[in-house]
Motif scaffolding. Structure first.
Motif, short mmCIF file in Angstrom:
data_model
loop_
_atom_site.label_atom_id
_atom_site.label_comp_id
_atom_site.label_asym_id
_atom_site.label_seq_id
_atom_site.Cartn_x
_atom_site.Cartn_y
_atom_site.Cartn_z
N ASN A 145 26.52 -35.66 -17.61
CA ASN A 145 26.85 -34.79 -18.00
C ASN A 145 26.81 -34.22 -19.73
O ASN A 145 26.77 -33.12 -20.23
CB ASN A 145 28.53 -33.88 -17.43
N GLU A 146 27.75 -35.52 -20.33
CA GLU A 146 27.95 -34.99 -21.75
C GLU A 146 26.69 -34.83 -22.51
O GLU A 146 26.90 -34.79 -23.82
CB GLU A 146 28.63 -36.75 -22.08
N ARG A 149 25.45 -31.86 -22.27
CA ARG A 149 25.84 -30.68 -22.75
C ARG A 149 25.48 -30.92 -24.30
O ARG A 149 25.22 -30.15 -25.35
CB ARG A 149 27.61 -30.95 -23.20
N LYS A 153 23.50 -28.47 -27.12
CA LYS A 153 23.87 -28.30 -28.58
C LYS A 153 23.11 -28.38 -29.16
O LYS A 153 23.11 -28.43 -30.34
CB LYS A 153 24.97 -28.73 -29.42
N ILE A 191 19.08 -27.43 -19.06
CA ILE A 191 19.59 -26.29 -19.80
C ILE A 191 19.82 -25.48 -18.26
O ILE A 191 20.37 -24.94 -17.96
CB ILE A 191 19.58 -26.30 -21.07
N TYR A 194 21.24 -26.26 -15.59
CA TYR A 194 22.40 -26.65 -15.56
C TYR A 194 23.44 -25.40 -15.69
O TYR A 194 24.23 -25.16 -15.00
CB TYR A 194 22.72 -27.45 -16.47
N LYS A 195 22.44 -24.35 -16.17
CA LYS A 195 23.31 -23.17 -16.64
C LYS A 195 23.62 -21.91 -15.49
O LYS A 195 24.44 -21.86 -14.16
CB LYS A 195 22.62 -22.48 -17.98
N PHE A 200 28.23 -26.00 -16.59
CA PHE A 200 28.86 -26.23 -17.73
C PHE A 200 30.14 -25.32 -18.02
O PHE A 200 30.36 -24.33 -17.52
CB PHE A 200 27.63 -24.80 -19.37
#
Length: 201
Positions: A145-146, A149, A153, A191, A194-195, A200
């Protein structure tokens, strides 16, 4: 008279919805928006009974707008092409009263508006099935997860490695595992998935 705001970024769809709903004797379209930001402004200005929103819209999505309007008495109906459990879960958490698919007949939407005004919640059967089939469990570990994320970014593999005190090779392994678990083939899809699932925080 049921006062309605419609938010849809496709002009033809917006115009068609406005015309069809406006033909109902007990309904009046008091505003039309092309994105979530405009929808929020219209709801605050017009104080409608119902706001029908698409999910995928520019500037601010329908889900973002619904979350922002959670404290308003206006009843939100999501109208979307996406039968996705992550979207559905987010919509339910935002207090959305209806969630219908765009390929539903207009009669179904009109009937749903009346039922929702009577205090009912109306969800497309396909969405309820998906919600029960897919419990929306996040398959990633805390470390994965880290990593994702930081990918979201825009960090490079090397930057992620430095930030998490890992080697670039280890980061690449994590990213490969993330792709496998999310059933995607690249960072952008990862991404997006996941969204879409609402993971998130």
């Amino acid at each position: 008279m049921i006062r309605i705001v419609i938010a849809e970024d496709q002009g033809m769809m917006l115009g068609a919805l406005g015309s069809l709903i406006g033909m109902e004797e007990d309904m009046e379209v008091v505003g039309m928006a092309k994105n979530g930001e405009e929808a929020i402004t219209l709801v605050k200005e017009q104080n409608p009974d119902v706001c029908i929103m698409d999910i995928e819209m520019p500037v601010k999505t329908g889900l973002d707008a619904a979350e922002e309007l959670n404290d308003y008495p206006c009843k939100i109906i999501m109208l979307t092409t996406f039968a996705r459990s992550g979207y559905f879960e987010r919509a339910r958490r935002a207090g959305v009263r209806g969630y219908l698919l765009k390929d539903s007949p207009i009669e179904e939407l009109v009937t749903s508006i009346r039922l929702i005004m009577d205090g009912r919640r109306i969800y497309a059967p396909e969405l309820v099935d998906i919600a029960f089939d897919d419990h929306g469990e996040n398959p990633l570990t805390n470390r994965e997860n880290e990593v994702l994320r930081l990918v979201a970014k825009g960090r490079t593999t090397k930057e992620i490695a430095n930030e998490l005190f890992l080697t670039p090779g280890t980061v690449r392994n994590y990213i490969s595992t993330i792709f496998e678990k999310l059933e995607v083939s690249n960072r952008i899809e990862a991404i997006s998935r996941y969204k879409e699932k609402g993971w998130f925080k």
